[in-house]
Design a protein around this motif. Structure first.
Motif, mmCIF file in Angstrom:
data_model
loop_
_atom_site.group_PDB
_atom_site.id
_atom_site.type_symbol
_atom_site.label_atom_id
_atom_site.label_comp_id
_atom_site.label_asym_id
_atom_site.label_seq_id
_atom_site.Cartn_x
_atom_site.Cartn_y
_atom_site.Cartn_z
ATOM 1 N N UNK A 106 0.842 -1.201 0.000
ATOM 2 C CA UNK A 106 0.000 0.000 0.000
ATOM 3 C C UNK A 106 0.874 1.247 0.000
ATOM 4 N N UNK A 107 0.318 2.368 -0.466
ATOM 5 C CA UNK A 107 0.991 3.668 -0.454
ATOM 6 C C UNK A 107 2.399 3.589 -1.064
ATOM 7 N N UNK A 108 2.463 3.029 -2.261
ATOM 8 C CA UNK A 108 3.766 2.882 -2.925
ATOM 9 C C UNK A 108 4.064 4.093 -3.804
ATOM 10 N N UNK A 109 5.318 4.551 -3.760
ATOM 11 C CA UNK A 109 5.701 5.705 -4.573
ATOM 12 C C UNK A 109 5.642 5.354 -6.060
ATOM 13 N N UNK A 110 4.962 6.166 -6.867
ATOM 14 C CA UNK A 110 4.895 5.863 -8.305
ATOM 15 C C UNK A 110 6.232 6.026 -9.025
#
Lengths: 357, 85
Positions: A106-110
């Motif tokens: 979750x909440x992974x940097x693009x």
């Protein structure tokens, strides 16, 4: 048979002073820890300052190397951009995968994800150059350089008008990558200075390396600094097969063994591959000088591109860098260069380059 | 609120790697995209991730996201309103 293509410019970022230093004629940069990392130049001259902030070092390296090759050739917008990489951006891939685990997907940097894709460098270069033509990246491990060159050659052959292609390669080494490859015996177990690695050819393994090299290729001879005559790619190579392919390559282009002025070999001090070139070397005459380069770059999937860059230095300067010389031949003018390279554990290639008339 | 805005500016600088910029260089009400800081669409995704990671706030609606990410002030107000205890 491959139609010859013309090389208009070459640039290389390597562990040596190849990009903006004194070349490889004067200084030899060495390492004692079995790793040769590239000498990072100042990338700000080649990349949009707004964009540079989110780029990893491999992306910056690839773009800068490509932009310099274009600038040296006087080309603003190439008709095609074709690259090869064995690994892509390892730093971004590792960051993304580690975040996936740490953050439970979750909440992974693009940014890390986007740049971990193999064709990021191509995309950035096409944005900077406004090149909307053919754009391709080859990820074929130890044959990535050769595949991208072959595709460029096909592209140029099929284009009747004058055309240029930016061809490049880029690979990076990370500490984690080094550890993983160490587990499958890629590297020496004992600590050996990089400049002595070729002498320690009685044990398996070599030193890790990385680099980028870019070339502008054309289907017209005007302003050519080298001619790429042909390429042979080999799977599961043996000394006999390499020699056979080299013989065939020379025959296809009407070059005799006596006319080979220089052979650049990819031997790396690894005992498992030391005999790979012996049958081909048996064909050589006293004319030929023998050169090696992996003690300057380390081993990486697209190292062939460094050998091509080195060939172009020989054509341009008609002088052999003393740090590359294994055996001096009698030839005093370097017109035909044969490159013999391999990548562990199962690929090899043979390339023939010629000085333009 | 002031402490939150100060922290947010620092986090934006670090997360977007805005080299050479300090928190005091960012005006509370200046637009983050287009003029102002000149951020782009990838930065907007990074800011969404920043809100989720640091404040536990997930913005599902793109239109709402556009409004929230318009300035440091709007981000801080949204955080104060939605931050999980």
């Amino acid at each position: 048979m491959m139609t010859p293509v013309y090389i208009l410019s070459a640039s290389a970022i390597s562990p040596q002073n190849t990009f903006d230093g004194d070349g490889i004629y004067e200084t030899l940069i060495t390492s004692d820890n079995l790793k040769l990392f590239v000498k990072e130049p100042d990338y700000r001259s080649y990349i949009n300052p707004v964009a540079i902030r989110r780029m990893s070092r491999l992306i910056k390296r690839g773009i800068s190397c490509g932009m310099k090759a274009l600038s040296d050739a006087g080309i603003k917008t190439p008709d095609a951009i074709i690259t090869g990489t064995g690994l892509g951006s390892m730093t971004d891939t590792e960051r993304f995968l580690k975040d996936m685990i740490a953050l439970r997907e979750e909440a992974l940097n693009p940014t890390f994800f986007i740049q971990s894709t193999y064709n990021s460098v191509n995309g950035w270069i096409s944005l900077q150059t406004q090149s909307t033509g053919y754009n391709q990246t080859y990820v074929n491990r130890g044959l990535s350089t050769e595949m991208s060159l072959l595709d460029a050659q096909l592209f140029l052959q099929e284009t009747s008008e004058a055309a240029t292609v930016l061809v490049g390669t880029f690979d990076e080494m990370t500490d984690d990558y080094f550890v993983v490859k160490n587990k499958i015996d890629y590297w020496k177990k004992e600590s050996i200075p990089s400049n002595e690695i070729l002498k320690h050819n009685d044990t398996p393994g070599t030193i890790g390396g990385e680099g980028a090299a870019f070339f502008v290729l054309a289907n017209r001879a005007t302003k050519a600094i080298a001619i790429l005559k042909g390429i042979k790619m080999l799977q599961q190579p043996t000394s006999e097969i390499i020699a056979q392919e080299a013989i065939q390559l020379l025959q296809e282009h009407g070059v005799t063994w006596d006319e080979i002025d220089v052979v650049i070999m990819g031997n790396s001090g690894d005992s498992r591959f030391e005999s790979l070139y012996s049958n081909a070397l048996d064909c050589l005459s006293a004319n030929t000088s023998l050169l090696a380069f992996k003690h300057l770059t380390g081993e990486y999937p697209t190292a062939t591109s460094f050998a091509i860059w080195l060939s172009i230095q020989l054509f341009n300067n008609q002088r052999i860098p003393k740090n590359t010389l294994l055996q001096q031949g009698t030839a005093t003018h370097y017109r035909n260069i044969l490159i013999l390279n391999h990548y562990p554990l199962n690929t090899a290639s043979v390339l023939l380059l010629q000085e333009p008339a | 609120m002031e402490d939150l805005k100060q922290a947010l500016k620092q986090q934006i600088i670090e997360s977007l790697n805005l080299q050479g910029m300090k928190p005091e260089d960012i005006d509370d009400n200046a637009p983050l995209f287009g003029e102002g800081l000149g951020l782009d669409s990838i930065d907007s995704l990074e800011l969404m991730v920043l809100l989720e990671r640091n404040y536990g706030i997930k913005i599902e609606d793109a239109r709402e996201g556009r409004k929230v990410l318009s300035s440091v002030q709007s981000m801080a107000e949204y955080i104060q309103e939605h931050k999980k205890a």
